[in-house]
Design an enzyme around this catalytic site. Structure first.
Site, PDB file in Angstrom:
ATOM      1  N   ASN A  30       0.952   4.009  -3.910  1.00  0.00           N
ATOM      2  CA  ASN A  30       2.366   3.899  -3.088  1.00  0.00           C
ATOM      3  C   ASN A  30       2.041   4.421  -1.525  1.00  0.00           C
ATOM      4  O   ASN A  30       2.831   4.718  -0.846  1.00  0.00           O
ATOM      5  CB  ASN A  30       3.328   4.630  -3.549  1.00  0.00           C
ATOM      6  CG  ASN A  30       3.619   4.305  -4.976  1.00  0.00           C
ATOM      7  OD1 ASN A  30       3.583   4.900  -5.942  1.00  0.00           O
ATOM      8  ND2 ASN A  30       4.483   3.047  -4.988  1.00  0.00           N
ATOM      9  N   HIS A  58       1.620  -1.549  -8.206  1.00  0.00           N
ATOM     10  CA  HIS A  58       1.607  -1.954  -6.856  1.00  0.00           C
ATOM     11  C   HIS A  58       0.048  -2.044  -6.144  1.00  0.00           C
ATOM     12  O   HIS A  58       0.088  -2.353  -4.979  1.00  0.00           O
ATOM     13  CB  HIS A  58       2.509  -0.876  -5.799  1.00  0.00           C
ATOM     14  CG  HIS A  58       3.878  -0.748  -6.333  1.00  0.00           C
ATOM     15  ND1 HIS A  58       4.806  -1.802  -6.069  1.00  0.00           N
ATOM     16  CD2 HIS A  58       4.562   0.371  -7.006  1.00  0.00           C
ATOM     17  CE1 HIS A  58       5.806  -1.354  -6.509  1.00  0.00           C
ATOM     18  NE2 HIS A  58       5.976  -0.206  -7.034  1.00  0.00           N
ATOM     19  N   HIS A 104       6.742   9.499 -10.603  1.00  0.00           N
ATOM     20  CA  HIS A 104       6.995  10.233  -9.658  1.00  0.00           C
ATOM     21  C   HIS A 104       7.734  11.680  -9.883  1.00  0.00           C
ATOM     22  O   HIS A 104       8.118  12.128  -8.937  1.00  0.00           O
ATOM     23  CB  HIS A 104       7.587   9.503  -8.341  1.00  0.00           C
ATOM     24  CG  HIS A 104       6.897   8.135  -7.921  1.00  0.00           C
ATOM     25  ND1 HIS A 104       7.099   7.739  -6.496  1.00  0.00           N
ATOM     26  CD2 HIS A 104       5.827   7.699  -8.330  1.00  0.00           C
ATOM     27  CE1 HIS A 104       6.370   6.791  -6.225  1.00  0.00           C
ATOM     28  NE2 HIS A 104       5.605   6.779  -7.453  1.00  0.00           N
TER      29      HIS A 104
END
Length: 255
Positions: free
Chosen positions: A38, A67, A175
């Site tokens: 990220n 991602h 997270h």
């Protein structure tokens, strides 16, 4: 050894640049792993960021997750940089590699394996059998697994599955730091989620207004990285042989 949780956007990168050199001295670090999926505006990682961490900040390995390939040109970097990992259980033919073996300055051989869970995640192969396959081929003094998973149950299951076979199973992706850092009976350091390195004045690193709009409106606002309350979250663990002998959380803020 130090493993930092998902670095989110510019605030997360600033935390790494500010604290990693000091942590390296204070903890006498001989190996550093960072999850960087990220790092670029909250989605993906660029070659520039990867090169800065690897070459200037002397990060040993960068892991990623769902991602990994969000930035357009990054597949080429995965192809040529073995220290930048994507999940090992991505389908065959995916650019890059899912594990790497390196040496510390003291001569220890360290194997890092990047895995991704399957519960509420993009399609991927079985991470449990993938771990078995890698461990059947590779041997090292220390083995670190980044378990990038949405479901806490899947991360915990991986910890128990690999207990005694690897040195650490450390969760990333949600997270949200969890309070279960411990050493499992077989000698594996474990935590369900390290927590992100980024802005905590938001929703998993994104501006809370944009995040709330996604729950309250038909069409939500564009994701934007938050800025307030930047915190670095990491796990520091020590080993004796392949087994972990200590584990503790590292939390730092910006001055």
């Amino acid at each position: 050894m130090l493993v930092l949780g998902d670095v989110v956007g510019e605030p997360g990168r600033r935390l790494v640049e500010t604290h990693l050199p000091t942590l390296r001295r204070e903890l006498d670090l001989d190996f550093v792993v960072i999850n960087g999926e990220n790092a670029a505006h909250g989605h993906g990682i660029t070659e520039r960021i990867a090169r800065q961490w690897l070459d200037e900040l002397r990060v040993d390995v960068i892991t990623t997750g769902n991602h990994a390939f969000d930035v357009k040109d990054i597949p080429a970097t995965f192809q040529v940089e073995p220290r930048l990992l994507r999940p090992a259980n991505y389908p065959p033919g995916t650019p890059g590699a899912g594990h790497v073996k390196l040496h510390t300055p003291s001569g220890l051989e360290v194997l890092v394996i990047n895995l991704m869970g399957r519960v509420n995640m993009p399609p991927c192969d079985d991470p449990f059998r993938c771990a078995d396959a890698v461990l059947a081929r590779e041997r090292a003094d220390v083995v670190i697994v980044d378990m990038h998973a949405e479901a806490t149950s899947e991360a915990q299951a991986m910890g128990w599955y690999l207990d005694g076979r690897v040195s650490a199973v450390l969760g990333t992706h949600t997270h949200v730091p969890t309070l279960d850092a411990r050493i499992l009976p077989g000698g594996t350091a474990y935590v369900t989620d390290i927590g992100m390195t980024g802005p905590y004045d938001g929703v998993i690193g994104m501006r809370k207004e944009a995040s709330l709009s996604r729950f309250l409106k038909v069409k939500g606002e564009k994701w934007e990285v938050a800025e307030g309350d930047p915190q670095l979250h990491g796990i520091f663990f020590e080993t004796e042989g392949k087994k972990a002998i200590s584990i503790r959380r590292i939390v730092k803020t910006l001055p």
